[in-house]
Design an enzyme around this catalytic site. Sequence first.
Site, PDB file in Angstrom:
ATOM      1  N   SER A   1      -9.403   2.083   3.210  1.00 25.69           N
ATOM      2  CA  SER A   1      -8.476   2.772   2.344  1.00 25.69           C
ATOM      3  C   SER A   1      -7.519   1.846   1.598  1.00 25.69           C
ATOM      4  O   SER A   1      -6.887   2.267   0.629  1.00 25.69           O
ATOM      5  CB  SER A   1      -7.655   3.754   3.179  1.00 25.69           C
ATOM      6  OG  SER A   1      -6.880   3.071   4.146  1.00 25.69           O
TER       7      SER A   1
ATOM      8  N   LYS B   1       0.854  -1.196   0.000  1.00 23.08           N
ATOM      9  CA  LYS B   1       0.000   0.000   0.000  1.00 23.08           C
ATOM     10  C   LYS B   1       0.886   1.241   0.000  1.00 23.08           C
ATOM     11  O   LYS B   1       1.874   1.293   0.752  1.00 23.08           O
ATOM     12  CB  LYS B   1      -0.877  -0.046   1.255  1.00 23.08           C
ATOM     13  CG  LYS B   1      -1.894   1.071   1.368  1.00 23.08           C
ATOM     14  CD  LYS B   1      -2.792   0.849   2.604  1.00 23.08           C
ATOM     15  CE  LYS B   1      -3.800   1.961   2.785  1.00 23.08           C
ATOM     16  NZ  LYS B   1      -4.685   1.710   3.959  1.00 23.08           N
TER      17      LYS B   1
ATOM     18  N   SER C   1      -9.840  -0.157   7.492  1.00 21.29           N
ATOM     19  CA  SER C   1      -9.211  -0.137   6.162  1.00 21.29           C
ATOM     20  C   SER C   1      -8.590  -1.447   5.705  1.00 21.29           C
ATOM     21  O   SER C   1      -8.270  -1.587   4.534  1.00 21.29           O
ATOM     22  CB  SER C   1      -8.146   0.961   6.109  1.00 21.29           C
ATOM     23  OG  SER C   1      -8.743   2.229   6.040  1.00 21.29           O
TER      24      SER C   1
END
Lengths: 426, 426
Positions: free
Chosen positions: A146, A76, A170
């Site tokens: 996210s 990420k 997330s």
Amino acid sequence: MPLEPLNTLSATKALTGLKRGEFTALDLTRACLERIHARDEQVKAWLSLDPNAEQEAAKITADDPRPLAGLPIGVKDVFDTHDLPTTYNSPIFANHQPTLDAAAVTMLRAAGAIIIGKTDTTEFAAAGRNAATGNPANLAHTPGGSSAGSAAAVADFHVPLALATQTGGSTIRPASFCGIFGMKPSYGLISTEGMKRYAPSFDTVGVYGRDITDLELAAKVFDLPAATQSGPFRLGISYTAHRAQLSPPMVALLDQIGELPMVSSFELPAEFAQLDDLHRAVMFAEGASTFLPLSRTASHELHQDFHARIQSRTADTMREAFIARDAMSRFANQLENMMISSGIDALIVPAAPGPAPLGRDPGNPIFNAMWTALQMPCVTLPVAKHAGLPMGIQIVGPRANDGQLLRIAGELFQHIKTQEHANAPI
Amino acid sequence: MPLEPLNTLSATKALTGLKRGEFTALDLTRACLERIHARDEQVKAWLSLDPNAEQEAAKITADDPRPLAGLPIGVKDVFDTHDLPTTYNSPIFANHQPTLDAAAVTMLRAAGAIIIGKTDTTEFAAAGRNAATGNPANLAHTPGGSSAGSAAAVADFHVPLALATQTGGSTIRPASFCGIFGMKPSYGLISTEGMKRYAPSFDTVGVYGRDITDLELAAKVFDLPAATQSGPFRLGISYTAHRAQLSPPMVALLDQIGELPMVSSFELPAEFAQLDDLHRAVMFAEGASTFLPLSRTASHELHQDFHARIQSRTADTMREAFIARDAMSRFANQLENMMISSGIDALIVPAAPGPAPLGRDPGNPIFNAMWTALQMPCVTLPVAKHAGLPMGIQIVGPRANDGQLLRIAGELFQHIKTQEHANAPI
């Protein structure tokens, strides 16, 4: 060579194949990159790819003793990488190139992993800009956020394993939306150094994989507590105080899971309904401290969402955050004691309100924030589909019982799959 | 021009002189650099100096509206700086050059401060190598640690203000040993992003100054909660459960302070004696997570102290850290309630066991760790000397009452100084 395409293997199976010499790390990396090149124009999981990934893979031999030797991993884009830009999906950091790897990336590389690229994320893993990523099951829907890009990359067979983060929901919610395995470990056990900060009392490194053994592999590399016992276990199921926000297919799924022989109903104390507000109070107060410096140096490029957090910073909200942390800590203690006294090893709760909604909004964290607030380890199991969209359940355990939670989650998953074959599909 | 040499001015007086045009930021910066060049071969406060400091200072005009415009500041070498190496006094990072400034440095620069250089520190502000710095009052003695260089730099008139950190007692104790004002704010109110991590539940940005108004200035730049009331206040004094570890001159000092009209005796609950162990359990468990990645990549260059922390990492110690955090949070809540019910606004406690010991060992954090564990704001007041070595008292307030604590500490200091002139010196 295995029958399945290499890019669809779980991390565990891929590593077994590498060790046995059935294929090379270069074969595996190329298979992943080919899939990415074929699909990412639609899925949009990646913000950058490492141009040296194949070169790195070519150096890995079958007898490399490191636990992840030759495994391609997605990261990420909120984790610092010394060799790839790290943007946090913020215009302020569009050209940001850190000097060092984040702690979690350091440990993955030390274990022999190949960081194949960086995945799209909600801005600062917090608010502001959404990731552009689509849900591989239906590109019109969100993969959740996210950790949008990491979840989609694993679900769409770009990489077997990916790093996520969780401050609200997330890691767990995108796993549910995408139909993959996800883990948010107990708070603080994996260093978040070099991971973009949002709310330090919650920010946690998460992991996605294609199998429970993939998560166990990562847990070992990150030195999380191992499983403490084998043998039978008991699970409590709760729809939580927010049941009214569950969609009918998620209620139906939980109703079915509740029928399993090792599962009994578990009632959370009524005051646990406060946890969502407590979580928000701390997240906003800590977020205000976090984004205050950027509001002084890059005000115009900072999304209004972050200015709003900073504007909410007052002596009162700072004070309330301490009181909220005190309360969350009391609740965690209370819940662990309740679990012990009722002989419950872990809880089954919704991972999300239902299947992934349309659009790119990251989704509602209402069924995640409370567990993040309690700093407990959480696992998503991808057990169902509704109208072609995946749905997961969330398994939550006592703090620092991560290995035991994974064992229980793995056995539960096996049981559900066996049931499914024997009876009607869940 | 003021009568005193520019490098000896407090931050507040220096800024007043700059705004009035009595001298320029370049004059001030040069005075500081001259002092450093004259003294630092002996004091060894600095690891690096910014070669562009004078150039930067030359750009600052008297009408610059920023709150710290033209003020030279020293920064402990555990804060990332984009323009100066950041070594953490670790051989692993001897040549480390970060891309970004730490959050606290960003805020100081945005306020117009000139970061004049980086100060020596205990390795990683934790353990391992000591700082080389000597105590300006007597170079054979320690200035305390880990913020050794920052404390000595302020005490020896190199800079009016400096950044420190505290995880155990690294801000408050050196201030006491060096005879300066120091502040460890409430936990979490200043972002520690880009500050080297040790134990995230405790790591706090600290500040040194030459006057309480210097700390108030910094508190304003960092947007800490402002003072809530004026008027009379009550202080409770406690020798804590560790009284037996106080040296006779510190006991004598506290005895004298206890005679002041606004001070009454305050008894901490007996179980607060556990706080030191609770603090250590969390600090070691979190330190193990923090230093684990380096043990995988730079094992030979990592000091044995850090390997020892990592070796203590087990499922049990990880679990104990959660239980310890729960307990610390209960204690903080309990103490705040006791203070309210007994009408006590702040506590007076020892800042250190006594004057600075001989050598370079950073000193005993026994009188600091418990307050760090409680996440409460702490201020050191330099009120006494013994055999030529300074001694401070520590003022502690409820969480998120930082501005009020500074006001009370300032008034107490004034009162003590007035007493001193009227009667025998303390």
